[in-house]
Design a protein around this motif. Structure first.
Motif, mmCIF file in Angstrom:
data_model
loop_
_atom_site.group_PDB
_atom_site.id
_atom_site.type_symbol
_atom_site.label_atom_id
_atom_site.label_comp_id
_atom_site.label_asym_id
_atom_site.label_seq_id
_atom_site.Cartn_x
_atom_site.Cartn_y
_atom_site.Cartn_z
ATOM 1 N N GLN A 174 -46.257 13.660 -7.256
ATOM 2 C CA GLN A 174 -46.424 12.206 -7.143
ATOM 3 C C GLN A 174 -46.792 11.643 -8.412
ATOM 4 O O GLN A 174 -46.332 10.395 -8.714
ATOM 5 C CB GLN A 174 -47.203 11.732 -5.950
ATOM 6 C CG GLN A 174 -46.860 10.500 -5.690
ATOM 7 C CD GLN A 174 -47.989 9.888 -4.528
ATOM 8 O OE1 GLN A 174 -48.406 10.501 -3.842
ATOM 9 N NE2 GLN A 174 -47.930 8.424 -4.365
ATOM 10 N N TYR A 228 -47.868 3.100 -6.074
ATOM 11 C CA TYR A 228 -47.364 2.800 -4.871
ATOM 12 C C TYR A 228 -45.808 3.190 -4.445
ATOM 13 O O TYR A 228 -45.469 4.020 -3.446
ATOM 14 C CB TYR A 228 -47.625 1.409 -4.128
ATOM 15 C CG TYR A 228 -46.840 1.372 -2.685
ATOM 16 C CD1 TYR A 228 -47.504 1.628 -1.798
ATOM 17 C CD2 TYR A 228 -45.719 0.408 -2.834
ATOM 18 C CE1 TYR A 228 -47.125 1.418 -0.410
ATOM 19 C CE2 TYR A 228 -45.296 0.200 -1.340
ATOM 20 C CZ TYR A 228 -46.050 0.586 -0.374
ATOM 21 O OH TYR A 228 -45.426 0.390 0.921
ATOM 22 N N ARG A 235 -44.902 6.836 -4.279
ATOM 23 C CA ARG A 235 -45.105 7.256 -3.037
ATOM 24 C C ARG A 235 -43.781 7.186 -2.130
ATOM 25 O O ARG A 235 -43.297 8.158 -1.576
ATOM 26 C CB ARG A 235 -46.446 6.783 -2.107
ATOM 27 C CG ARG A 235 -46.281 7.654 -0.864
ATOM 28 C CD ARG A 235 -47.918 7.698 -0.505
ATOM 29 N NE ARG A 235 -48.464 6.408 -0.297
ATOM 30 C CZ ARG A 235 -48.135 5.555 0.917
ATOM 31 N NH1 ARG A 235 -47.378 5.859 1.802
ATOM 32 N NH2 ARG A 235 -48.734 4.376 0.811
ATOM 33 N N LEU A 236 -43.363 5.967 -2.351
ATOM 34 C CA LEU A 236 -42.035 5.698 -1.696
ATOM 35 C C LEU A 236 -40.875 6.849 -2.293
ATOM 36 O O LEU A 236 -39.938 7.288 -1.131
ATOM 37 C CB LEU A 236 -41.570 4.234 -1.828
ATOM 38 C CG LEU A 236 -42.257 3.035 -1.447
ATOM 39 C CD1 LEU A 236 -41.629 1.805 -1.439
ATOM 40 C CD2 LEU A 236 -43.121 3.565 -0.043
ATOM 41 N N ALA A 252 -41.579 9.814 -3.479
ATOM 42 C CA ALA A 252 -42.115 11.098 -2.982
ATOM 43 C C ALA A 252 -41.722 11.368 -1.425
ATOM 44 O O ALA A 252 -41.374 12.342 -1.030
ATOM 45 C CB ALA A 252 -43.469 11.506 -3.224
ATOM 46 N N GLU A 253 -41.705 10.191 -0.896
ATOM 47 C CA GLU A 253 -41.318 10.215 0.587
ATOM 48 C C GLU A 253 -40.014 10.153 0.816
ATOM 49 O O GLU A 253 -39.593 9.923 2.193
ATOM 50 C CB GLU A 253 -42.356 9.278 1.334
ATOM 51 C CG GLU A 253 -43.891 9.649 1.335
ATOM 52 C CD GLU A 253 -44.679 8.475 2.167
ATOM 53 O OE1 GLU A 253 -44.006 7.701 2.591
ATOM 54 O OE2 GLU A 253 -45.756 8.728 2.051
ATOM 55 N N HIS A 254 -39.176 9.892 -0.112
ATOM 56 C CA HIS A 254 -37.793 9.768 0.030
ATOM 57 C C HIS A 254 -37.442 8.467 0.612
ATOM 58 O O HIS A 254 -36.400 8.398 1.475
ATOM 59 C CB HIS A 254 -37.352 11.011 0.793
ATOM 60 C CG HIS A 254 -37.431 12.390 0.220
ATOM 61 N ND1 HIS A 254 -37.029 12.541 -1.146
ATOM 62 C CD2 HIS A 254 -38.388 13.140 0.467
ATOM 63 C CE1 HIS A 254 -37.618 14.067 -1.227
ATOM 64 N NE2 HIS A 254 -38.218 14.333 -0.575
ATOM 65 N N ARG A 255 -38.041 7.428 0.416
ATOM 66 C CA ARG A 255 -37.816 6.259 1.129
ATOM 67 C C ARG A 255 -36.995 5.410 0.004
ATOM 68 O O ARG A 255 -36.781 4.091 0.372
ATOM 69 C CB ARG A 255 -39.072 5.490 1.538
ATOM 70 C CG ARG A 255 -39.729 6.198 2.795
ATOM 71 C CD ARG A 255 -41.195 6.122 3.083
ATOM 72 N NE ARG A 255 -41.534 4.790 3.314
ATOM 73 C CZ ARG A 255 -42.694 4.191 3.291
ATOM 74 N NH1 ARG A 255 -43.913 4.852 2.980
ATOM 75 N NH2 ARG A 255 -42.719 2.935 3.637
#
Lengths: 489, 489, 489
Positions: C33, C453, C456-457, C459-462
């Motif tokens: 990340q 922030y 993270r989106l 890395a979380e595939h969002r």
């Protein structure tokens, strides 16, 4: 209708991006923890859906009509999608929202769809984007993110799926693996749609929920209509307070006969202080007679009725859902032009500890009573709801919902609600949606986030992995079934 | 007594699981950060315990009796354990909680213990589980998690340890590495147990704390008894307001002579507005005479007395602990049957900024004054307590405690309280417990979580590792000693 | 002046530690990340600074004087630095804070500097430390953390930089890459400094902001002076309510002519309920005549005026900044001795949903209106501000600021504000500082945290990485420019 602001602030051009659902989406970032989350999630991903609080219309299930078109199915009725466009200057009329006065509004679904596609960048980082991506991909086979460029192609592609005869509300129950789904029905509903569902053998699968707000809030514009409907449906004279209570009691029984497991109470405050019976009767009588009722009296009567509803729940075992703290129809212009539920319900700070004390003192330890407490004010999870649910045998904490039904919101929910209350005092997930096609995505997201939280407990050596799996199953399936069992009657 | 609900919702069967404490428990998940956390923690894990706010009875230390049995030691007196069983339908009587009226309650400790063991899955993800696991393992040598199957075996195993003569309250002080522990004592206490401790050479190690709530809240059922005790202990005529103040002043001096360092004030609100002296005197007089006092007057007098207590702290240097915002004995049925402190104290939202202004305006910058502010309403950490503690020289932020004394709760505490206030304005940890055997586990958890938070500052290059270690030592040992030094007198 | 407490609690000795800025500081810990965060940040780190809310004095830019010395530049005017020393017992006089009565205060800058350096350990984990480290390193070339040992050497090193002729306010605009900076100016300001800046060709770069609080709060000690200045600057007779409104309208136009884009309203409450015109006029008249105005009337008039200011914004297009919820000058002793803005402004809980309803109902959907809402009560982000900004086209959420302008605070901001509101309804960052040299560090920290922030989106595939980069650019540069565009007039 102006979309000037939208053009100014949203990025509407740029490359069309692929839409690919990553199997690890929303899982924790650390590789070791992610592997644990994945293995927990594998045990819950295919569990049937228990959807005990929602807003799909019962008639949709009963009549089982084909869906109209992509805009009318996915955009126009979803006020979370539409409000994001309003926030950047698009008017409700531009999204085809009907006007109360029948005035002009965008009639071309394809135009509405194009506006939505052009506004797609607005949804970055929002749960709406997350759900829509999943619906587009898994339900409609879409492989590109919406954009101004591909709007027409997506419209046609989704439209073709909708035209398929297998794509009907009842058929989707199976496709979506929905074991149980609850509608929300007014106290004065004749439940004819549910009767029709019963006749079709779907009575045990699509259940009504009793929602009396419209006849409990004396200042509602539709109060008198609601009272009339209540009288008619119950066949009881509601011109006096006792008839009113009897009629409510009768309707609850009628709901029970039609399979209802719960009631639903969207109150301004969580207050539950009962009035002296004579005071309550006088207020009701005055309102029936067309007299003036002050704002304080409106709230006092609502609190009184919440207590009465709890009393009736002790009798008939309907699980009581309470969700206070929302300023409904915050913008009078939108309300006046388009009616309620148009994205302008705004939460405010809420208090449970003192407000619920009269009700919990009377019924909170009664094994025949159960209440599920919802909030959009997250501060009460650690401060009030978890301490209450961790002591009172009747109290369960409702799902993180509405604005908190999101990856970050649900994480905060697990972090703030479960340590003090324990997982067994959660009621599991509810989707609370009128966007039927989003139901699987919403439940799946909850299962992912709960698996993610539990994976941290495992990775931090606070829980064994097999316990985490049991807990994930509880949250996804067992607890919603247990929490919404009737407790008496 | 029904355990129906428990059987329905808790998972009471399944394999008996091993109980193994992982050395890295509660540390951050990322391997690099975890290594840093571990190395910080290594420097604090064995520091002596400073336990300046707790509820173990002074007499327990003075008399040093053997402990009765596992249920009476670990379950019955721990309302955090019992409330979790209540929340799933077990009645207090089923857990052996004595009735005020002497009525029947479960008398068989083994039966109580079995109920607890069967309910073990309820504690997943809770701090109670965390502490109990650690106690079971490190204090009693247990190697299996409790279950319905091994309840009797565990009962016997723990019972055997309790029977050992080295397992007495005073001996545990050494075993638990407790350098300083404070009891909580009523204003009218004669401090005889502390005198006995003094005589046994434990006077400097087990200290009293002055708690006058019972004589400050005019609506307390035990107010009159408290006033009588206050008069008797002080030898001062408390029939008038000035005698009352003098008696409080005298008792504070008596506490000081017995080694006290602090006072403790559990108030409904944090209000500190002083009344005109004549109004305060009139209220007191009226209450003494058995007259009626309104709820508003009760709170006004309590606020007035908080101000007086601050004034007296300036004189005698006792550190003032304030913790508002709890609705005590929320369920009147449980309170009526079993009395106070039975797990039905429920927090509510609280306000410090305006409430403390009168007191801080008068004494907040006085070097002879120190107050430690506790909260269970976490929202005030970043909004009110950190800004106050980061400016006023007298203010320290109390430990995350009560419902927040948990892995997630303590993490949020560090994240929300320390950036604005700085670590030097924290008062360090207090365990606030009556569960004596849980004290080492609680302090250890705090040390782990603080090491975890500090390890993130290091991993994010916001703090050097040697600074983090110094800070961890401050939090675990140095700050509680400094914060609870008497500042005057 | 005592620094006793400081000596007791801060660690003032120990090795002098190196000061090295790590390129990955404040980035997420997980290596994968972190790599994403780094690559997002690379795209925003060098974007120009848009600083639309700040407190550097306009005259500083206009006169462009050399800075005095390290203490007078970096310590004395920064109440966030000074308050941390107060919190450990140093008096304001000890930090050279001028007294209102001209009384004695520390006059030796080197002594003040030494006190600060000795107190350096107090700043561990605080944003002040973070910013100061960055300023010391990047602006002044310092390579050691301050300590009692190197205080004099650092003083000399920084002093040498300050003496360089290139180190002047105007020259720093370029060096700091500031494209646009806004000052804060009283309603009655003659804007002479801004006229001077215009004459120097800096008019489009250094802008005034219209702040009328002093003439809106009828209980302000400086109200009468403010009214007189308002009358004088506008040339309008302000002896009556209508003249008062006309004068405000005129000054707003004068600010617009001088380049202003926004107004700024620091109110106690967020209330916006308008009074009947006659009631407002009567109140104003009474106050002008020296009559008594109750506290409730003060707040009612302030609410009324907020509504009027919104009405005027519809006319002239100035963006309206609102920030309620702070108890100003909490300690009357410090206020009396040293005046306002001395670190004793303490936040309290705040309410927006109901308070803003009158204003938003009237203007919230008007394309000529824009308001930016700031808070220090973080609970309102998810509960009130995000729902409001996600529906009303006029509403933008202001930056996490003041006490929340910190790594942890900003993370919570992104987690709680963006999911419901969407990134497009953020107004981007403002530094809100009077510490000029800290501006680059503050904007850089925001860019780091937003990159973190967004990583993270990803890395979380969002979110796709290219979308994350666009969003980071929006937050850092595009949104503050768009949000602060005038919308009408």
């Amino acid at each position: 209708m102006s979309i000037t602001s939208l053009q100014r602030t949203a990025r509407t051009s740029g490359p069309t991006r692929p839409l690919v659902l990553h199997p690890d989406r929303t899982f924790p970032v650390d590789p070791g923890q992610r592997a644990i989350a994945r293995s927990i999630y594998e045990q819950v991903r295919n569990l049937p859906i228990i959807s005990m609080h929602g807003h799909v219309d019962a008639q949709v299930f009963a009549d089982n009509p084909p869906f109209a078109d992509p805009a009318q199915l996915l955009i126009v009725p979803d006020h979370y999608v539409c409000r994001m466009l309003y926030s950047q200057g698009v008017l409700p009329e531009g999204m085809g929202i009907p006007r109360v006065d029948g005035g002009p509004t965008e009639a071309d679904s394809r135009t509405i769809w194009r506006r939505f596609c052009a506004a797609w960048p607005l949804f970055r980082g929002t749960p709406s984007r997350y759900w829509l991506e999943e619906e587009f991909s898994t339900v409609f086979g879409v492989t590109e993110q919406p954009s101004a460029d591909n709007a027409d192609a997506l419209y046609d592609q989704i439209g073709a799926v909708l035209a398929d005869s297998s794509f009907r509300p009842q058929q989707l129950l199976d496709r979506f693996n929905i074991e149980l789904i609850s509608t929300t029905d007014a106290a004065g509903s004749d439940l004819s749609s549910h009767a029709a569902l019963n006749a079709q053998g779907l009575g045990g699968r699509v259940l009504p929920t009793f929602r009396p707000d419209a006849v409990v809030y004396l200042d509602r514009a539709d109060w008198r209509d609601g009272i009339d409907a209540l009288g008619q449906a119950s066949g009881i004279d509601v011109s006096g307070y006792h008839g009113y209570l009897d009629a409510l009691r009768e309707r609850r029984q009628a709901f029970v006969r039609m399979g209802a497991l719960a009631t639903d109470h969207g109150h301004y405050y969580a207050d539950t202080a009962p009035l002296p019976e004579t005071a309550a009767a006088e207020l009701y009588q005055r309102r029936i007679a067309g007299g003036t009722v002050t704002e304080a009296e409106v709230h006092a009567f609502a609190a009184h009725m919440l207590f009465q509803m709890a009393q009736m729940s002790v009798e008939d075992g309907l699980v009581m859902q309470i969700h206070p703290g929302v300023y409904r129809d915050h913008h009078s212009g939108v309300f006046g032009a388009h009616g309620q539920d148009k994205g302008f319900d705004i939460p405010f700070g809420v208090e449970f500890t003192r407000a619920l004390q009269p009700m919990l003192d009377a019924f909170g330890a009664d094994p025949r009573f159960r209440c599920v407490l919802f909030t959009i004010d997250e501060t009460v999870y650690s401060r009030e709801l978890a301490p209450l649910a961790g002591a009172y045998s009747s109290v369960r904490i409702g799902a993180p919902w509405w604005f908190i039904d999101s990856p970050e919101g649900m994480r905060r929910f697990f972090e703030t609600a479960t340590e003090t209350a324990g997982f067994a005092n959660m009621s599991g997930f509810v989707d609370d949606t009128r966007a039927y096609c989003s139901i699987p995505a919403r439940h799946d997201l909850y299962r992912r986030i709960s698996s993610g939280y539990l994976s941290r407990l495992v990775a931090e050596h606070r829980l064994a992995e097999d316990e985490a799996i049991e807990t994930a199953i509880d949250l996804a399936y067992r607890l919603p079934k247990l929490s919404y069992q009737r407790t008496a009657g």
